[in-house]
Design an enzyme around this catalytic site. Sequence first.
Site, PDB file in Angstrom:
ATOM      1  N   LYS A 239       0.830  -1.209   0.000  1.00 32.63           N
ATOM      2  CA  LYS A 239       0.000   0.000   0.000  1.00 32.63           C
ATOM      3  C   LYS A 239       0.862   1.255   0.000  1.00 32.63           C
ATOM      4  CE  LYS A 239      -3.681   2.400   2.497  1.00 32.63           C
ATOM      5  NZ  LYS A 239      -2.989   3.702   2.558  1.00 32.63           N
TER       6      LYS A 239
ATOM      7  N   LYS B  83      12.807   6.895  26.006  1.00 33.77           N
ATOM      8  CA  LYS B  83      12.640   6.245  27.312  1.00 33.77           C
ATOM      9  C   LYS B  83      13.925   6.396  28.103  1.00 33.77           C
ATOM     10  CE  LYS B  83       9.272   4.034  29.415  1.00 33.77           C
ATOM     11  NZ  LYS B  83       7.857   4.422  29.281  1.00 33.77           N
TER      12      LYS B  83
END
Length: 558
Positions: free
Chosen positions: A84, A183
């Site tokens: 796609k 993080k």
Amino acid sequence: MYRYLAKALLPSRAGTAALGSAANHSAALLGRSRGQPAAASQPGLALAARRHYSELVADREDDPNFFKMVEGFFDRGASIVEDKLVKDLRTQESEEQKRNRVRGILRIIKPCNHVLSLCFPIRRDDGSWEVIEGYRAQHSQHRTPCKGGIRYSTDVSVDEVKALASLMTYKCAVVDVPFGGAKAGVKINPKNYTENELEKITRRFTMELAKKGFIGPGVDVPAPDMNTGEREMSWIADTYASTIGHYDINAHACVTGKPISQGGIHGRISATGRGVFHGIENFINEASYMSILGMTPGFRDKTFVVQGFGNVGLHSMRYLHRFGAKCIAVGESDGSIWNPDGIDPKELEDFRLQHGSILGFPKAKPYEGSILEVDCDILIPAATEKQLTKSNAPRVKAKIIAEGANGPTTPEADRIFQERNILVIPDLYLNAGGVTVSYFEWLKNLNHVSYGRLTFKYERDSNYHLLMSVQESLERKFGKHGGTIPIVPTADFQDSISGASEKDIVHSALAYTMERSARQIMHTAMKYNLGLDLRTAAYVNAIEKVFKVYSEAGVTFT
């Protein structure tokens, strides 16, 4: 009233057992395999048919590397959406050149861009010296600032912060929060340090991040995580604003999850747990999914189990309990408790605050077995990563697994759950409530005004003027004057027309974010014939959004 995603009548949970043997026949009917776009005329079949689980997640061991585990889930989503992405490229290139471009950008998205490893000394209260180890990983700068929590744990490692940073990138993309993922972790057990020592560690860690350019309102914005909260975020904000950011009017936007007095936002503490509730709500009210599981829609009469009674577990338990579900077991690191008649979250919270543990709670019995294997409708793993593995997945009795923690399910466990028709609501969607409300707090700090302050009185007065206008019109119509036809709003409507507080706005925006993202995941799962594989659908959505940013912005110096 409950929703139906599909038009076709879907089989019950018991009936889906026959789907495995009929999978090839279903694929033939649809003329495609798993991962290919679904036929528009067969939405129900696209949802109900269980397809072959992708082998792209290479780690088939019981304890895979956490970062490799996340990369494997990424690869599975990328393999499905690649065609796609190639088709949607609007460039004057050949098919081969387009595919090379797509694969190149996917390779850019996947790795962790920066990892900072730190060591610094602190002097403890007893006069001894200790060297503290910490990390900050920035997975992606496709959007800035980067966003991700800071955890204090002896289990912190480079692999863990890289994995969690990458999850943050995809999590932000799933819920349309314009941040890259990051993080941090400090390798300590906070229970072994005094408050004074924790403040020293937090402030020094902040300075080390600032010196390396790993913190700032437009660069990298930490937030609370395991064993950190408002207190630590306040120390971080004060340290940054008093040093590196002392000329920056937006300095307090360098971190979120702060106390209200330091620029925090109402609703942030409960945001992740509330997001877990809304995430479950969106799928448990979807009658087509519940039909597959053999369950009735809604929370009423549902039982659930929570692993981890921290911030996420507590607030998830509160909201599910409030809406009619019954918590029958709670597990913590030091033990578990069980009561088939239900556990009240407020009573359990009060007991833990008083005694420091859930063990000994008088209205429940100790549970000796695995909390993850208790017979229930909904299992909420809200502790740490890799709790559901190949070894215990076959014994899990829940029909819905709601991932309140990051990465609680290994690829092999995920495969087993798919084969058993257990609905897994994935972490990168379900626990995104925290970063969503952190985004609202960050915007509040940049705007320097709380939500609703500028419009609260105007909206309230406008609503009352509207009611008075209706009342006067009715009195003129029926020839009565002087308040003889009073317009009396209901209690709920009275609360609404009084004006939206900051908490009301935050709660409403969070609920809308989770609902919209759930709709997108359901649509993608149907479009690519993924059945109950919501994790892959969520990764597909995240990859598409991140890819679009890279594709339209261009890649510098290539």
